[in-house]
Design a protein around this motif. Structure first.
Motif, PDB file in Angstrom:
ATOM      1  N   ILE A 197       0.848  -1.203   0.000  1.00 47.52           N
ATOM      2  CA  ILE A 197       0.000   0.000   0.000  1.00 47.52           C
ATOM      3  C   ILE A 197       0.884   1.254   0.000  1.00 47.52           C
ATOM      4  O   ILE A 197       0.634   2.219  -0.734  1.00 47.52           O
ATOM      5  CB  ILE A 197      -0.953  -0.005   1.223  1.00 47.52           C
ATOM      6  N   ILE A 198       1.921   1.200   0.804  1.00 47.57           N
ATOM      7  CA  ILE A 198       2.788   2.385   0.899  1.00 47.57           C
ATOM      8  C   ILE A 198       3.557   2.605  -0.408  1.00 47.57           C
ATOM      9  O   ILE A 198       3.638   3.726  -0.916  1.00 47.57           O
ATOM     10  CB  ILE A 198       3.733   2.279   2.117  1.00 47.57           C
ATOM     11  N   LYS A 203       1.022   6.872   1.007  1.00 45.51           N
ATOM     12  CA  LYS A 203       0.082   7.479   1.981  1.00 45.51           C
ATOM     13  C   LYS A 203       0.615   7.311   3.397  1.00 45.51           C
ATOM     14  O   LYS A 203       1.250   6.294   3.715  1.00 45.51           O
ATOM     15  CB  LYS A 203      -1.261   6.751   1.910  1.00 45.51           C
ATOM     16  N   LEU A 204       0.300   8.253   4.255  1.00 46.41           N
ATOM     17  CA  LEU A 204       0.627   8.130   5.675  1.00 46.41           C
ATOM     18  C   LEU A 204      -0.421   7.219   6.323  1.00 46.41           C
ATOM     19  O   LEU A 204      -1.630   7.449   6.189  1.00 46.41           O
ATOM     20  CB  LEU A 204       0.600   9.510   6.332  1.00 46.41           C
ATOM     21  N   LEU A 332      -8.279   2.555  -6.773  1.00 47.17           N
ATOM     22  CA  LEU A 332      -8.183   1.094  -6.716  1.00 47.17           C
ATOM     23  C   LEU A 332      -6.717   0.685  -6.898  1.00 47.17           C
ATOM     24  O   LEU A 332      -6.055   1.085  -7.859  1.00 47.17           O
ATOM     25  CB  LEU A 332      -9.033   0.475  -7.836  1.00 47.17           C
ATOM     26  N   LEU A 333      -6.229  -0.135  -5.979  1.00 55.14           N
ATOM     27  CA  LEU A 333      -4.814  -0.543  -6.027  1.00 55.14           C
ATOM     28  C   LEU A 333      -4.639  -1.856  -6.797  1.00 55.14           C
ATOM     29  O   LEU A 333      -5.387  -2.823  -6.588  1.00 55.14           O
ATOM     30  CB  LEU A 333      -4.274  -0.729  -4.603  1.00 55.14           C
ATOM     31  N   ALA A 342       1.736  -7.261  -6.085  1.00 56.23           N
ATOM     32  CA  ALA A 342       1.637  -6.426  -7.287  1.00 56.23           C
ATOM     33  C   ALA A 342       2.587  -5.231  -7.191  1.00 56.23           C
ATOM     34  O   ALA A 342       3.365  -4.975  -8.112  1.00 56.23           O
ATOM     35  CB  ALA A 342       0.201  -5.955  -7.482  1.00 56.23           C
ATOM     36  N   SER A 343       2.531  -4.511  -6.073  1.00 51.73           N
ATOM     37  CA  SER A 343       3.352  -3.296  -5.998  1.00 51.73           C
ATOM     38  C   SER A 343       4.520  -3.435  -5.035  1.00 51.73           C
ATOM     39  O   SER A 343       5.366  -2.554  -4.958  1.00 51.73           O
ATOM     40  CB  SER A 343       2.499  -2.097  -5.580  1.00 51.73           C
ATOM     41  N   ALA A 344       4.571  -4.537  -4.290  1.00 51.88           N
ATOM     42  CA  ALA A 344       5.733  -4.792  -3.425  1.00 51.88           C
ATOM     43  C   ALA A 344       6.307  -6.155  -3.818  1.00 51.88           C
ATOM     44  O   ALA A 344       6.064  -6.632  -4.922  1.00 51.88           O
ATOM     45  CB  ALA A 344       5.338  -4.727  -1.967  1.00 51.88           C
ATOM     46  N   GLU A 345       7.066  -6.781  -2.932  1.00 52.22           N
ATOM     47  CA  GLU A 345       7.781  -8.001  -3.325  1.00 52.22           C
ATOM     48  C   GLU A 345       7.244  -9.264  -2.672  1.00 52.22           C
ATOM     49  O   GLU A 345       7.930 -10.289  -2.632  1.00 52.22           O
ATOM     50  CB  GLU A 345       9.260  -7.829  -2.989  1.00 52.22           C
TER      51      GLU A 345
END
Ligand code: ADE
Length: 418
Positions: A197-198, A203-204, A332-333, A342-345
């Motif tokens: 997510i980060i 986002k904080l 939408l992520l 998808a966006s990290a490992e």
């Protein structure tokens, strides 16, 4: 060699990253050493459908060292690390069929390519190999000794097949090993989901209303880590016992219809369909972020979000901005796919060490013991699970106590009371 990957020239980076992961996988390293001597998978053709990550690379190397001939394909269209796929082909000589971002047609083409090996053993993460074989390639069943299954969603599908009398080979539910789900699902999903997510949004987390849908082991991990970063965590559940547990763990519980009005970030980990749907999107505030860490991209009802929207654009990698007719924007992520991959490992290597030790040892067990097994879903044998825990503790330099003979006797007797 047969393979289909993005770009073989990415292999140098993939090789280094696989080496980095292997440094954090001491249990697999021990298994590899034994497999090199004993070659328990000699002559075995193994088709694996897993997230093609550095950790999976380490597992493939261990299985090959054990004597297996392998074909690997992706278990999700967005989870492949293309540099790893390249290194597996170039440096490890493993036939790999996976490209990050592949569409559904190519995804199944790759599954069929892996099954082209005519496997003796299948290794699944989500049961796509086993279900494809049972639906379209029953001729392969005659050579199949059995399979292993990595994840909760896959185990649920396989149990449904077993209950309908449709399962035609034994499968070991790796997910159900304690050294798998207590650690991978909880600490792995917890950390990697927040990481995903980060990385996608920057986002904080502190101070936001973070809505976790589903309080299974994955949901527990995500809730724990979101709280640790200062979010106000709201849990959504349908199971009364789990809801009670979440309440006593200190979270707020409410129906999704209520949470939809106040959530800043929504994350699904239920394994079920349409958890966040039209009426919930309608209630969300401008800027709400919606993501998923469950196996399939069905938990968020994306078609209804499309229907409600008048405009859609990619605002950042893995972030789709949907503008609703009144101008509110919903983000939408990762196309609703597992955001941690998808966006990290994905999960860190040191937790995949235990999951994949279960995979390697379950494959060995299947090869040795398949004659004794029926067409059912089996647990990982307890001695394997316990041994992995012991090896992991050893690798961490942690010593624990043993029962004294008096304590053992006490625990096995019933005579002694007050
Ligand atoms: N599932 C979740 N994280 C993973 C990883 N790092 N490798 C393979 N499968 C995973």
């Amino acid at each position: 060699m047969d393979y289909d990957i993005k770009d073989i020239k990415l292999s140098a980076q993939g090789k280094l990253r696989i080496e980095w992961a292997s440094n954090n996988m001491p249990v697999l390293k021990l298994i590899k050493k034994r497999f090199a001597k004993e070659r328990p998978l000699n002559g075995i053709r193994l088709a694996a459908c897993l997230h093609v990550t550095t950790e999976t690379g380490v597992l493939m190397d261990v299985l090959k060292t054990g004597g297996a001939e392998i074909r690997l394909c992706a278990s999700n269209p967005l989870s492949t690390q293309d540099d790893v796929a390249a290194s597996l082909v170039k440096d490890f000589k493993i036939e790999t069929f996976s490209i990050k971002g592949e569409d559904t047609r190519i995804y199944y083409h790759h599954i069929n390519s892996a099954l082209g090996l005519k496997p003796h053993v299948t290794m699944d993460d989500g049961a796509d190999l086993v279900s494809t074989i049972h639906k379209n390639k029953q001729d392969l069943l005659s050579e199949i000794l059995g399979g292993t299954e990595e994840t909760t969603t896959g185990v649920i599908r396989l149990r449904a097949m077993e209950h309908e009398g449709k399962l035609k080979c034994p499968v070991i539910a790796v997910n159900d090993a304690q050294t798998k789900h207590l650690f991978d699902n909880r600490y792995g999903t917890g950390q990697s989901t927040i990481d995903g997510i980060i990385r996608a949004t920057n986002k904080l987390i502190a101070g936001c209303n973070f809505v976790v849908c589903g309080y299974g082991w994955c949901g527990k991990g995500v809730a724990m880590r979101a709280r640790g970063m200062g979010a106000r965590v709201i849990v959504i559940e349908v199971d009364a016992i789990k809801a009670l547990e979440a309440t006593m763990d200190g979270y707020e519980l409410m129906p999704i219809a209520e949470a939809a009005k106040i959530g800043d970030i929504f994350l699904t980990t239920t394994g079920d369909v349409s958890v966040i749907r039209k009426e919930h999107f309608k209630a969300m505030h401008d800027g709400a972020v919606v993501g998923n860490s469950g196996h399939f991209n069905v938990e968020i009802d994306i078609p209804s979000l499309e229907e409600l929207s008048k405009k859609k654009r990619t605002i950042r990698a893995f972030v789709e901005e949907y503008t609703l007719s009144d101008g509110r924007r919903i983000y939408l992520l990762g196309e609703g796919r597992l955001i941690n991959l998808a966006s990290a490992e994905g999960h860190p290597a040191s937790v995949m060490d235990m999951s994949f030790a279960n995979q390697a040892l379950s494959a060995e067990y299947m090869v040795k013991e398949h004659r004794k097994l029926e067409n059912k879903v089996y647990s990982v044998p307890k001695y394997i699970d316990e041994n992995i825990a012991k090896l992991k503790l050893d690798s961490m330099g942690i010593k624990i106590d043993k029962l004294t003979p008096k304590q053992e006797k006490y625990l096995s007797s019933w005579e002694e009371g007050t």
